[in-house]
Design a protein around this motif. Structure first.
Motif: not given
Length: 632
Positions: A264, A274, A257-258, A261, A279-280, A276-277
């Motif tokens: 971008k 985004p 996940l990092r 993120s 998924w987070e 990653a957002k």
């Protein structure tokens, strides 16, 4: 529930089509031999929760019989314990299903905006002169042809799709098509000799960039297409496949996940959210998932690219299907999902077939299923095929479609990450977004973010079509100008003089030749009042009547509205009516006042429509009115 059935009975062939998917009925209540048409069926444990099989069952009947009869609806109702009116309501929602008898051989001929630039009207005129009007049976009543919305074959326009129903049903795209070649294909289908789709992937047509490789601009998402057998996992591994998944398993869910993120990466379906957002949001709910056995997380791939002029996702699914699966599996690892769905556009028979073959091969090689690659990760994927509804590209409409309901959008909030598919937390990404994921994890998120600009990282796929020398999918680093992209595709053909470029498809915007030096980034296109949308770049030379194109776009939205909300349902009809009046020089009062009314309706649709269809139905029209005097 009580099912109030009509007297219509399913034929043996219709029952066989349904049973081929569900298996034989387990009781009289589910349509067994002693079932009376007047009997009220009751819910059984076996039938609970099976409504999500409705769309596949309707496809099975349509492919076997050529239409969906009242008797077939009754039988599906019994098998799924869903009211006949509900089954009828779902079947009637989709353009590819027919509730009226029709010949088993059907040809859909695209007359949408990309095909118009490449001779679709000449093709249709040729068919009318030899086969008769669209919608009338031909070939002795054994076939029928229709004008169609965009088939997603814009780089090979004009395009057609021929289907032949029966025990051995077949579908075949023909692009580019001529009246002669299409009539020959229809004759073959009537005689039971419709050839299967060629297995050889045509690199020169689909990815013209592959023949013009550049060291300064290497292909990243498209580099495997045409380089090996797309259906073989071994070929995928040889060209770097599964390296991203292996590295993700080493990094762990949080580390993966990092990297996402840091990359971008913004969604490539049009909304640019985004990745990653999304998924987070599910990653943070993993503890709740472990504590509540009834809770589930889902990963959904939105492969219903129905925007006129768009075909990049089709190219990826046909030419690199394992990359889609790898991206979904990495997403599942991060989000804790155990089940995924790929919702493939109904007009993409070859893409659906190749994705299914890839799924089966992945299961055999422990790339899907239990303990993937020996890691303990459990994840599997099913395909759901759409049936001709543009609105199902909207994520919540897609959920309803998978669940066996009409593909109508839901109000937000709640958002999909809170309540999505089956009302459970769900991550939805489109095909191009997911194919970026293995590359990002393999090369590192920071390295990916260095490509492009600060606010538009990475590479982007663009669908070039219309009056362009080498139509096809092109991959460029974000920030490449529109002029550079057009030059990469060989420049303008037709008259050679560019009149306009449609960016983003029917829901996008027109730009003029004065704006060709605009960088293709999210921020730069916003700066000129345009949008990248789904990556459409359609070139129109000076011979094209933009008013005709605008009218065709208005007709498209009138046809595709789901009708759920008043601003869209009424607005798209009134918009088309106003354009007809302007085209015929018969405005209600004056052309200027008609245009004012069009703009007021557009504002109302933007402000009050439930989903993006109504909110963007007038975008292309407004952009054209701002740049050209078309109705003076």
């Amino acid at each position: 529930m009580d099912l109030h059935l009509t007297d219509a009975r399913a034929t043996a062939e219709e029952r066989a089509a349904v049973d081929s998917d569900l298996g034989a009925p387990g009781s009289d209540w589910q349509g067994g031999a002693r079932q009376s048409a007047k009997t009220h069926a009751v819910s059984t444990g076996e039938s609970l929760g099976r409504r999500h099989r409705l769309l596949p069952l309707l496809h099975a009947i349509q492919k076997r019989i050529g239409w969906i009869s009242p008797g077939a609806i009754n039988y599906v109702s019994l098998r799924l314990d869903v009211a006949p009116a509900e089954v009828h309501g779902v079947a009637s929602f989709y353009g590819m299903f027919s509730l009226k008898p029709r010949p088993r051989v059907v040809a859909h001929v695209c007359d949408d905006i990309a095909c118009v630039t490449r001779g679709s009207e000449t093709l249709c005129a040729g068919l009318e002169s030899t086969l008769g009007p669209a919608g009338s049976p031909c070939s002795g009543g054994c076939a029928i042809w229709f004008r169609s919305q965009c088939l997603g074959l814009c780089e090979r326009a004009p395009a057609a799709l021929v289907s032949s129903a029966g025990e051995q049903s077949r579908e075949r795209v023909l692009a580019p098509a001529s009246a002669e070649t299409l009539q020959s294909l229809i004759r073959d289908a009537v005689q039971g000799r419709l050839p299967a789709e060629p297995d050889v992937f045509n690199v020169q047509i689909s990815v013209p960039q592959a023949a013009h490789k550049s060291e300064s601009s290497p292909l990243r998402l498209l580099h495997r297409i045409g380089q090996g057998d797309a259906s073989r996992l071994e070929a995928y591994r040889r060209l770097g496949g599964l390296e991203g998944l292996r590295k993700a398993l080493e990094l762990g869910a949080e580390g993966t996940l990092r990297e996402m993120s840091a990359s971008k990466l913004l969604g490539r379906g049009g909304a640019a959210f985004p990745t990653a957002k999304k998924w987070e949001a599910l990653f943070l709910q993993r503890d709740l998932l472990r504590q509540n056995p009834a809770r589930a997380h889902y990963v959904v791939c939105n492969a219903d690219e129905s925007e006129p002029g768009t075909f990049k996702d089709r190219i990826l699914m046909e030419g690199d299907p394992f990359a889609v699966l790898e991206g979904m599996t990495i997403a599942a690892y991060v989000t804790g999902a155990r089940q995924g769905y790929i919702y493939v556009r109904g007009e993409y028979p070859l893409a659906a077939e190749r994705m299914q073959l890839a799924i089966e091969s992945a299961r055999e090689n422990r790339f899907l299923g239990d303990s993937i690659l020996g890691s303990g990760l459990h994840f599997d994927i099913e395909i759901r095929r759409g049936a001709g509804a543009y609105i199902c590209g909207e994520e919540t409409a897609l959920f309803n479609s998978i669940e066996g309901y009409r593909g109508e959008p839901r109000n937000k909030p709640p958002f999909p990450t809170q309540s999505g598919l089956f009302r459970q937390p769900t991550v939805v990404n489109n095909v191009e977004t997911l194919v970026n994921v293995p590359y990002i994890i393999r090369e590192g998120g920071a390295a990916y973010a260095k490509l492009g600009t600060d606010n538009s990282a990475g590479t982007r796929l663009f669908c070039l079509c219309g009056h362009v020398a080498r139509p096809g999918v092109y991959e460029t680093v974000m920030g490449t100008t529109l002029r550079e992209l057009i030059d990469l595709a060989g420049g303008v053909i037709g008259s050679g003089n560019l009149q306009a470029v449609l960016l983003g498809g029917a829901a996008g915007t027109f730009v003029s030749p004065k704006e060709l030096d605009t960088p293709l980034t999210f921020e730069a296109t916003r700066g000129i009042g345009a949008t990248l949308g789904s990556g459409v770049v359609m070139l129109l030379d000076e011979t094209v009547d933009l008013r005709v194109i605008l009218l065709r776009i208005a007709s498209f939205f009138r046809h595709e509205t789901c009708g759920q909300c008043v601003p869209c349902r009424v607005g798209v009809v009134r918009q088309e009516e106003a354009l007809h009046r302007l085209m015929n020089a018969k405005p209600l009062v004056s052309a200027a006042q008609e245009i004012v009314m069009l703009r007021e309706m557009a504002q109302a649709m933007r402000d009050a429509s439930i989903c993006g269809l109504g909110q963007t139905a007038s975008s292309a029209l407004e952009s054209a009115l701002q740049r050209w005097s078309l109705f003076s």
